[in-house]
Design an enzyme around this catalytic site. Structure first.
Site, PDB file in Angstrom:
ATOM      1  N   ARG A  25       0.827  -1.209   0.000  1.00 19.32           N
ATOM      2  CA  ARG A  25       0.000   0.000   0.000  1.00 19.32           C
ATOM      3  C   ARG A  25       0.860   1.257   0.000  1.00 19.32           C
ATOM      4  O   ARG A  25       0.563   2.242  -0.700  1.00 19.32           O
ATOM      5  CB  ARG A  25      -0.919  -0.008   1.227  1.00 19.32           C
ATOM      6  N   HIS A  58       0.751   4.335  -2.653  1.00 16.09           N
ATOM      7  CA  HIS A  58       0.502   5.716  -2.234  1.00 16.09           C
ATOM      8  C   HIS A  58       1.667   6.627  -2.605  1.00 16.09           C
ATOM      9  O   HIS A  58       1.457   7.800  -2.922  1.00 16.09           O
ATOM     10  CB  HIS A  58       0.232   5.768  -0.731  1.00 16.09           C
ATOM     11  N   ASP A  59       2.869   6.107  -2.558  1.00 15.36           N
ATOM     12  CA  ASP A  59       4.024   6.908  -2.960  1.00 15.36           C
ATOM     13  C   ASP A  59       3.947   7.239  -4.440  1.00 15.36           C
ATOM     14  O   ASP A  59       4.155   8.388  -4.855  1.00 15.36           O
ATOM     15  CB  ASP A  59       5.321   6.162  -2.648  1.00 15.36           C
ATOM     16  N   HIS A  87      -5.938  -5.932  -2.237  1.00  8.98           N
ATOM     17  CA  HIS A  87      -6.795  -5.931  -1.056  1.00  8.98           C
ATOM     18  C   HIS A  87      -7.108  -7.336  -0.562  1.00  8.98           C
ATOM     19  O   HIS A  87      -7.851  -7.506   0.405  1.00  8.98           O
ATOM     20  CB  HIS A  87      -8.101  -5.178  -1.353  1.00  8.98           C
ATOM     21  N   ASN A 139      -3.430   8.910   4.277  1.00  8.14           N
ATOM     22  CA  ASN A 139      -2.290   8.287   4.956  1.00  8.14           C
ATOM     23  C   ASN A 139      -2.457   8.378   6.469  1.00  8.14           C
ATOM     24  O   ASN A 139      -2.992   7.464   7.089  1.00  8.14           O
ATOM     25  CB  ASN A 139      -0.985   8.938   4.489  1.00  8.14           C
TER      26      ASN A 139
END
Length: 324
Positions: A58, A62-63, A188, A90
């Site tokens: 994750r 996100h990065d 997920h 975050n």
């Protein structure tokens, strides 16, 4: 002479671009033990806490969705700047960053100033999939670290409340297709979700329905026990539940859960709201090998979003602080 100079400049520019491409085995000669050191740190952390693996996958995602895969997610906030790690979505939900810190410390001792934080996270994401039973991939490396991290820019990260069109558009902005988005959503299948990421489906879905009618009623009843409302009608933001039946095993039951309406996030259930997306979910639900292959390919593509290479950015000596 002017024409020759122009041609030479073009050649040099093209040469620079070629050298700047990410490549598998980038550290083979620069820092031969880099990949094994990262693997060791990921495995060590996973054996203590199974949630590390989904956390690292994750974090990589996100990065990459904010300023590209440049390690800006690690930068700490300062009195004059709120960094992306402290912005939504975050905040308190990030996990595994300390694994990258530990790997970075060892790599700096082994080959100072060579391995970027962005690359460590890319390797750690692949390692996390392998450790949980999934198919890994050759990680193209050569990323450099960014020097800018702003919480306001995390708006680009797709959220758990979005519908199919919204998620598809968010991925399209990063040159990722809907098919690739559906394949990547399979991440997920491991990990946990904070109750606040789906509590609206239980208690405050719409004026006509307090509970989301697309959510399996037996799962909804269980989730209400695990994520109870407080006196003010709120849900404790620290409460978490498993994403599916096997939260530490990277396999395709996630897609079967979508078909059975037994996934917790709106952004997961929405994957069957169009004929095309429904068809792909069905394919992955009954063909794990195809999904694993497509997931690996999509991760390789995602890991190259807007990367910094060559002389751009820096190789941060401490992942949490930009170099002086």
């Amino acid at each position: 002479m002017a024409l020759l100079a122009a041609l030479l400049a073009t050649v040099l520019c093209l040469s620079s671009q070629i050298k700047a491409q990410l490549v598998v085995g980038f550290y083979n000669s620069r820092c031969p033990r880099a990949e094994s050191i990262i693997w060791e740190e990921v495995l060590k952390a996973f054996l203590k806490d199974k949630g590390i693996a989904p956390g690292l996958v994750r974090a990589h995602f996100h990065d990459c969705f904010v300023r590209g895969c440049d390690g800006s997610l690690f930068i700490d906030s300062t009195p004059t700047n709120v960094a992306e790690k402290d912005g939504p979505p975050n905040g308190i939900t990030l996990r595994g960053l300390e694994v990258v810190d530990n790997a970075k410390a060892r790599l700096e001792a082994e080959c100072k100033g060579v391995v970027s934080c962005a690359d460590i996270l890319a390797y750690a994401a692949s390692d996390s999939v392998v450790i949980t039973g999934g198919r890994g991939w050759g990680v193209p490396a050569g990323r450099r670290d960014g020097r800018i991290s702003r919480a306001a820019e995390t708006i680009d990260i797709p959220g758990p409340f979005q519908n199919l069109d919204q998620i598809t558009q968010a991925f399209a902005k990063k040159n990722m297709t809907q098919d690739e988005m559906i394949a990547l959503s399979g991440a997920h299948t491991i990990g946990r979700s904070h109750c606040t990421s789906f509590s609206n489906r239980l208690y405050d879905f719409s004026p006509a329905n307090s509970q989301d009618p697309s959510l399996d009623r037996f799962l909804a009843a269980l989730l209400k026990i695990q994520c109870p409302q407080g006196p003010q009608g709120d849900v404790d933001p620290n409460l978490v539940v498993p994403m599916n039946r096997s939260p530490a095993l990277f396999e395709n039951s996630y897609y079967r859960d979508i078909l059975a309406h037994r996934v917790v996030l709106t952004s997961d259930q929405t994957l069957i709201t169009s004929p095309e997306s429904l068809s792909e979910v069905r394919e992955y639900a009954f063909n794990e090998r195809e999904w694993q292959e497509d997931f690996a390919d999509a991760m390789v593509k995602m890991s190259q979003i807007e990367v910094l290479t060559g002389t751009a950015g820096e190789i941060r000596s401490n992942c949490r602080v930009i170099n002086p």
